[in-house]
Enzyme design. Structure first.
Site, PDB file in Angstrom:
ATOM      1  N   ASP A  30       3.552 -49.497  24.502  1.00 20.22           N
ATOM      2  CA  ASP A  30       4.945 -49.791  24.546  1.00 20.22           C
ATOM      3  C   ASP A  30       5.803 -48.429  24.879  1.00 20.22           C
ATOM      4  OD1 ASP A  30       7.370 -51.055  24.299  1.00 20.22           O
ATOM      5  OD2 ASP A  30       7.601 -50.680  22.149  1.00 20.22           O
ATOM      6  N   ASN A  32       7.163 -47.872  28.164  1.00 21.60           N
ATOM      7  CA  ASN A  32       7.040 -47.706  29.891  1.00 21.60           C
ATOM      8  C   ASN A  32       8.590 -47.810  30.131  1.00 21.60           C
ATOM      9  OD1 ASN A  32       4.412 -47.860  29.562  1.00 21.60           O
ATOM     10  ND2 ASN A  32       4.197 -50.008  30.541  1.00 21.60           N
ATOM     11  N   GLY A  33       9.451 -48.675  29.798  1.00 19.54           N
ATOM     12  CA  GLY A  33      10.710 -48.883  30.397  1.00 19.54           C
ATOM     13  C   GLY A  33      11.417 -47.465  30.182  1.00 19.54           C
ATOM     14  N   ARG A  34      11.536 -47.104  29.168  1.00 17.24           N
ATOM     15  CA  ARG A  34      12.233 -45.927  28.420  1.00 17.24           C
ATOM     16  C   ARG A  34      11.837 -44.660  29.173  1.00 17.24           C
ATOM     17  NH1 ARG A  34      11.123 -47.089  22.254  1.00 17.24           N
ATOM     18  NH2 ARG A  34      10.012 -48.660  23.378  1.00 17.24           N
ATOM     19  N   HIS A  47       5.829 -48.714  34.206  1.00 12.44           N
ATOM     20  CA  HIS A  47       4.474 -49.422  34.028  1.00 12.44           C
ATOM     21  C   HIS A  47       3.147 -48.830  34.932  1.00 12.44           C
ATOM     22  CE1 HIS A  47       6.803 -52.249  31.825  1.00 12.44           C
ATOM     23  NE2 HIS A  47       7.432 -52.693  32.812  1.00 12.44           N
ATOM     24  N   SER A  75       2.823 -59.889  27.303  1.00 12.47           N
ATOM     25  CA  SER A  75       2.829 -61.092  26.359  1.00 12.47           C
ATOM     26  C   SER A  75       3.416 -62.413  26.759  1.00 12.47           C
ATOM     27  CB  SER A  75       3.620 -60.354  25.218  1.00 12.47           C
ATOM     28  OG  SER A  75       5.144 -60.567  25.644  1.00 12.47           O
ATOM     29  N   GLU A  77       5.829 -63.854  26.003  1.00  9.91           N
ATOM     30  CA  GLU A  77       7.168 -63.615  25.947  1.00  9.91           C
ATOM     31  C   GLU A  77       7.766 -62.714  27.244  1.00  9.91           C
ATOM     32  OE1 GLU A  77       5.360 -63.334  23.013  1.00  9.91           O
ATOM     33  OE2 GLU A  77       5.952 -65.289  22.728  1.00  9.91           O
ATOM     34  N   TRP A  79       7.682 -63.023  30.171  1.00 12.83           N
ATOM     35  CA  TRP A  79       7.932 -63.816  31.564  1.00 12.83           C
ATOM     36  C   TRP A  79       9.443 -63.692  31.442  1.00 12.83           C
ATOM     37  CZ3 TRP A  79       4.596 -65.129  34.760  1.00 12.83           C
ATOM     38  CH2 TRP A  79       3.409 -65.393  34.470  1.00 12.83           C
ATOM     39  N   ARG A  81      11.590 -61.330  31.347  1.00 13.81           N
ATOM     40  CA  ARG A  81      11.888 -60.019  32.141  1.00 13.81           C
ATOM     41  C   ARG A  81      12.405 -60.207  33.434  1.00 13.81           C
ATOM     42  NH1 ARG A  81       8.829 -54.889  29.499  1.00 13.81           N
ATOM     43  NH2 ARG A  81       9.015 -55.396  27.623  1.00 13.81           N
ATOM     44  N   LEU A 141     -18.490 -49.823  25.689  1.00 13.99           N
ATOM     45  CA  LEU A 141     -17.154 -50.082  25.144  1.00 13.99           C
ATOM     46  C   LEU A 141     -16.887 -51.221  25.547  1.00 13.99           C
ATOM     47  CD1 LEU A 141     -14.526 -48.744  23.990  1.00 13.99           C
ATOM     48  CD2 LEU A 141     -13.827 -48.415  26.553  1.00 13.99           C
TER      49      LEU A 141
END
Ligand code: FPP
Length: 259
Positions: A30, A32-34, A47, A75, A77, A79, A81, A141
């Site tokens: 979390d 990226n936008g800021r 991003h 996520s 949710e 979509w 954006r 991994l």
């Protein structure tokens, strides 16, 4: 959905942190936008910088004894954006695999993409399946990318699939235990996360690994994801190691004495 054959299975005995490093780390990437806004840049650039942070963390994870790394890429949710931002987010896995798949293959990283394929372009689904196939025999991994993923959607799909088994006469409602239900989740072949990390100062799960997080430890860090480095991950692990994981039990003195 590709299945992973883990040497350490989801049914492995539960152990407390007790100074041990987490084997499975899940990250909500979390901020990226800021990060972009602070620089007067479009969110899409945030991003792109987020992908660079992801590369750093994937590279650092094995040396920190992380065996499973699960990251939240998009996520169910997200979509809602702006269209241009969604388009950029949709382009990221393809660009990531184009530049990094040879390295992931070489370095023993096994890739898996979980989440709903509905809504994703055929091309994107194909690229994700190809990344899974090309890394299928790797085991240094296990990198799980949750994309078009929602914890509630995953639980609803699992319930639907179990209901279909009942309707077809292959299962009875009474067969459904917690362990049985977990077999229907998209994370069924992963152990539950030991540690869930969320940078950017936000302190919520945002519909990530809801079921699987039941006994995870949480570490929230005040750094935006594009600035995230191996040092931040080390700090999160150091914090995790101080935790006393009890899984709802009471550890009595006689249990401790018995070792
Ligand atoms: C949340 O930050 C981040 C996302 C919605 C996307 C995260 C994706 C990546 C870092 C890259 C994924 C790469 C692959 C290969 C799948 P935000 O935009 O909500 O940040 P904000 O809260 O500061 O606005």
């Amino acid at each position: 959905m590709a299945a992973q054959e883990n040497t350490l299975s989801a049914g492995a005995p539960i152990e407390g942190a007790d100074g041990e490093a987490p084997l499975h780390v899940a990250i909500v990437m979390d901020g990226n936008g800021r990060w972009a806004k602070r620089r007067g840049l479009p969110r899409t650039v945030g991003h792109q910088a987020g992908v660079e942070a992801l590369k750093r963390i994937v590279q650092a994870a094995p040396s920190l004894n992380i065996r499973w790394l699960t990251i939240f890429g998009f996520s169910t949710e997200n979509w809602s954006r702006p269209v241009a931002e969604v388009a950029e987010l949709m382009a990221l896995p393809q660009r990531y695999f184009r530049t990094d798949l040879p390295r992931l293959e070489r370095e023993g990283v096994r890739v898996r993409v979980i989440g709903r394929s509905e809504g994703l372009s055929r091309e994107l689904v194909k690229i994700c399946r190809e990344a899974e196939a090309r890394t299928a025999s790797n085991d240094s991994l296990y990198l799980t990318i949750a994309f078009n993923y929602g914890g509630q959607a995953d639980i609803a799909s699992a319930a639907q699939r179990f209901a279909e088994e009942v309707a077809a006469g292959r299962a009875k409602p009474g067969d459904l235990t917690e362990a049985k239900f977990a077999e229907y989740l998209s994370t069924s072949d992963l152990p539950p996360p030991d540690l869930i990390v969320r940078p950017s100062g936000e302190q919520r799960l945002s519909n990530f690994v809801l079921w699987e997080a039941a006994y995870a430890e949480f570490v929230f860090q005040d750094v935006l994801w594009p600035d995230y480095s191996a040092e931040h991950l080390k700090a999160a692990i150091a914090e995790y190691r101080t935790r006393d994981r009890r899984y709802g039990a009471v550890i009595t003195d006689d249990v401790l004495a018995a070792g």
